[in-house]
Scaffold this active site. Sequence first.
Site, PDB file in Angstrom:
ATOM      1  N   LYS A  91       0.724  14.066  53.143  1.00  0.00           N
ATOM      2  CA  LYS A  91       1.361  14.033  54.461  1.00  0.00           C
ATOM      3  C   LYS A  91       2.245  15.272  54.631  1.00  0.00           C
ATOM      4  O   LYS A  91       3.036  15.600  53.754  1.00  0.00           O
ATOM      5  CB  LYS A  91       2.197  12.749  54.580  1.00  0.00           C
ATOM      6  CG  LYS A  91       2.818  12.549  55.943  1.00  0.00           C
ATOM      7  CD  LYS A  91       3.442  11.158  56.036  1.00  0.00           C
ATOM      8  CE  LYS A  91       4.147  10.967  57.357  1.00  0.00           C
ATOM      9  NZ  LYS A  91       3.268  11.199  58.514  1.00  0.00           N
TER      10      LYS A  91
ATOM     11  N   HIS B 144       4.918   7.486  51.440  1.00  0.00           N
ATOM     12  CA  HIS B 144       3.579   7.897  51.862  1.00  0.00           C
ATOM     13  C   HIS B 144       2.841   8.656  50.762  1.00  0.00           C
ATOM     14  O   HIS B 144       3.444   9.124  49.797  1.00  0.00           O
ATOM     15  CB  HIS B 144       3.661   8.811  53.092  1.00  0.00           C
ATOM     16  CG  HIS B 144       3.877   8.067  54.383  1.00  0.00           C
ATOM     17  ND1 HIS B 144       5.122   7.700  54.821  1.00  0.00           N
ATOM     18  CD2 HIS B 144       2.996   7.626  55.317  1.00  0.00           C
ATOM     19  CE1 HIS B 144       5.009   7.060  55.974  1.00  0.00           C
ATOM     20  NE2 HIS B 144       3.739   7.002  56.300  1.00  0.00           N
TER      21      HIS B 144
HETATM   22  P1  NAP Z   1      -5.859  15.152  58.329  1.00  0.00           P
HETATM   23  O1  NAP Z   1      -6.846  14.401  57.507  1.00  0.00           O
HETATM   24  O2  NAP Z   1      -5.243  16.374  57.751  1.00  0.00           O
HETATM   25  O3  NAP Z   1      -6.590  15.515  59.691  1.00  0.00           O
HETATM   26  C1  NAP Z   1      -6.068  16.394  60.635  1.00  0.00           C
HETATM   27  C2  NAP Z   1      -7.253  17.026  61.340  1.00  0.00           C
HETATM   28  O4  NAP Z   1      -6.777  17.786  62.453  1.00  0.00           O
HETATM   29  C3  NAP Z   1      -8.039  17.984  60.453  1.00  0.00           C
HETATM   30  O5  NAP Z   1      -9.426  17.719  60.586  1.00  0.00           O
HETATM   31  C4  NAP Z   1      -7.689  19.343  61.030  1.00  0.00           C
HETATM   32  O6  NAP Z   1      -8.712  20.271  60.883  1.00  0.00           O
HETATM   33  C5  NAP Z   1      -7.500  19.010  62.477  1.00  0.00           C
HETATM   34  N1  NAP Z   1      -6.762  20.023  63.209  1.00  0.00           N
HETATM   35  C6  NAP Z   1      -5.872  20.939  62.751  1.00  0.00           C
HETATM   36  N2  NAP Z   1      -5.435  21.711  63.761  1.00  0.00           N
HETATM   37  C7  NAP Z   1      -6.050  21.254  64.883  1.00  0.00           C
HETATM   38  C8  NAP Z   1      -6.023  21.637  66.239  1.00  0.00           C
HETATM   39  N3  NAP Z   1      -5.250  22.661  66.656  1.00  0.00           N
HETATM   40  N4  NAP Z   1      -6.775  20.965  67.132  1.00  0.00           N
HETATM   41  C9  NAP Z   1      -7.560  19.961  66.722  1.00  0.00           C
HETATM   42  N5  NAP Z   1      -7.653  19.544  65.432  1.00  0.00           N
HETATM   43  C10 NAP Z   1      -6.895  20.184  64.534  1.00  0.00           C
HETATM   44  O7  NAP Z   1      -4.657  14.221  58.774  1.00  0.00           O
HETATM   45  P2  NAP Z   1      -4.654  12.628  58.976  1.00  0.00           P
HETATM   46  O8  NAP Z   1      -4.287  11.945  57.723  1.00  0.00           O
HETATM   47  O9  NAP Z   1      -5.911  12.227  59.668  1.00  0.00           O
HETATM   48  O10 NAP Z   1      -3.405  12.473  59.934  1.00  0.00           O
HETATM   49  C11 NAP Z   1      -3.380  13.080  61.216  1.00  0.00           C
HETATM   50  C12 NAP Z   1      -2.056  12.776  61.880  1.00  0.00           C
HETATM   51  O11 NAP Z   1      -1.992  11.370  62.152  1.00  0.00           O
HETATM   52  C13 NAP Z   1      -0.817  13.084  61.025  1.00  0.00           C
HETATM   53  O12 NAP Z   1       0.209  13.565  61.846  1.00  0.00           O
HETATM   54  C14 NAP Z   1      -0.463  11.737  60.455  1.00  0.00           C
HETATM   55  O13 NAP Z   1       0.914  11.652  60.115  1.00  0.00           O
HETATM   56  C15 NAP Z   1      -0.777  10.853  61.620  1.00  0.00           C
HETATM   57  N6  NAP Z   1      -0.992   9.443  61.345  1.00  0.00           N
HETATM   58  C16 NAP Z   1      -0.630   8.588  62.314  1.00  0.00           C
HETATM   59  C17 NAP Z   1      -0.851   7.243  62.160  1.00  0.00           C
HETATM   60  C18 NAP Z   1      -0.460   6.299  63.258  1.00  0.00           C
HETATM   61  O14 NAP Z   1      -0.655   5.085  63.120  1.00  0.00           O
HETATM   62  N7  NAP Z   1       0.090   6.800  64.369  1.00  0.00           N
HETATM   63  C19 NAP Z   1      -1.468   6.760  60.993  1.00  0.00           C
HETATM   64  C20 NAP Z   1      -1.851   7.674  60.021  1.00  0.00           C
HETATM   65  C21 NAP Z   1      -1.616   9.021  60.210  1.00  0.00           C
HETATM   66  P3  NAP Z   1      -8.658  21.330  59.645  1.00  0.00           P
HETATM   67  O15 NAP Z   1      -8.649  20.484  58.402  1.00  0.00           O
HETATM   68  O16 NAP Z   1      -9.894  22.125  59.859  1.00  0.00           O
HETATM   69  O17 NAP Z   1      -7.385  22.124  59.820  1.00  0.00           O
END
Ligand code: NAP
Length: 261
Positions: free
Chosen positions: A151, A147
């Site tokens: 992450k 990844h």
């Molecule tokens: P990201 O860009 O870091 O986004 C996470 C977001 O969540 C940020 O905007 C963050 O805000 C916010 N956040 C933090 N604490 C929170 C809370 N208590 N309540 C609501 N929002 C909150 O991460 P990402 O790349 O989008 O990935 C998010 C998750 O999805 C990860 O766990 C990743 O591994 C997973 N993922 C899953 C898949 C799938 O197919 N299932 C695919 C890709 C990624 P701040 O920045 O202000 O803290």
Amino acid sequence: MIVSSSSAVRVAVVGAAGRMGGQTCAAVEAAEDLELVARIGAGDDVAAVVRESGAQVAVDFSVPAATEANVHAALDAGADVVVGTTGWDDDSRGRVAEHLERLAAAGDGPGPGVLIAPNFGLSAVLAMTFAARAARYFESAEVVELHHPDKVDAPSGTARHTAAAIAAARAEAGLEPSPDATQNGWDARGADVDGVRVHAVRLRGLVAHEEILFGNAGEQLTIRQDSFDRASFMPGVLLAVREVGSRPGLTVGLENVLDLS
Ligand code: NAP
């Protein structure tokens, strides 16, 4: 922030300012049968915003430390929930399943649904499914996930899910543990997921990739999938949003929604 309301399926996105959350908001806005009614971020009261927006489905793409609390809050506010955030274990899934049972027992109908998908990508779901089918035929099995370096959790939820499925298939077939003469240096052998070794690579330039390695004397099978763009997850996310309302209780894995029988 509450956006608007209408007669289409009303969707709130938790983690809306993030990479996946942002893509999800755009995909929901582009879908004629769905309406984005709330973008929820860190610091927002998830239950209050879901309730006030009238969201029927909450999609969580936040952070592993917050996702379980977000799911309980969205359920308390009356929404079905689709979860893409990784970091879930048996205990956290168990607590959500109990919450769902309590809500179902308290109401008239079958109760709400939660769909947790470690990976919404079709290639990843197919790789996991094929790996589970192949597992019983091989003496050795290991998983490598690769990844981007931003992450926060390792190994990935997809890799854990894949390894658990391989382990279950091996147990069902009565296989011995994969042969391994390691006596020291266990740190270099990766994580142990139900007896299957999982290795995590973090490298700038990668998005999300997985290799499942199977070995027998004189032969090897490698199943590899590559997700190059987060847009590849969106068809699976929208499918889950459309399906979760008709699947009460806890569902883990998009493969349960796809016709892979
Ligand atoms: P990201 O860009 O870091 O986004 C996470 C977001 O969540 C940020 O905007 C963050 O805000 C916010 N956040 C933090 N604490 C929170 C809370 N208590 N309540 C609501 N929002 C909150 O991460 P990402 O790349 O989008 O990935 C998010 C998750 O999805 C990860 O766990 C990743 O591994 C997973 N993922 C899953 C898949 C799938 O197919 N299932 C695919 C890709 C990624 P701040 O920045 O202000 O803290």
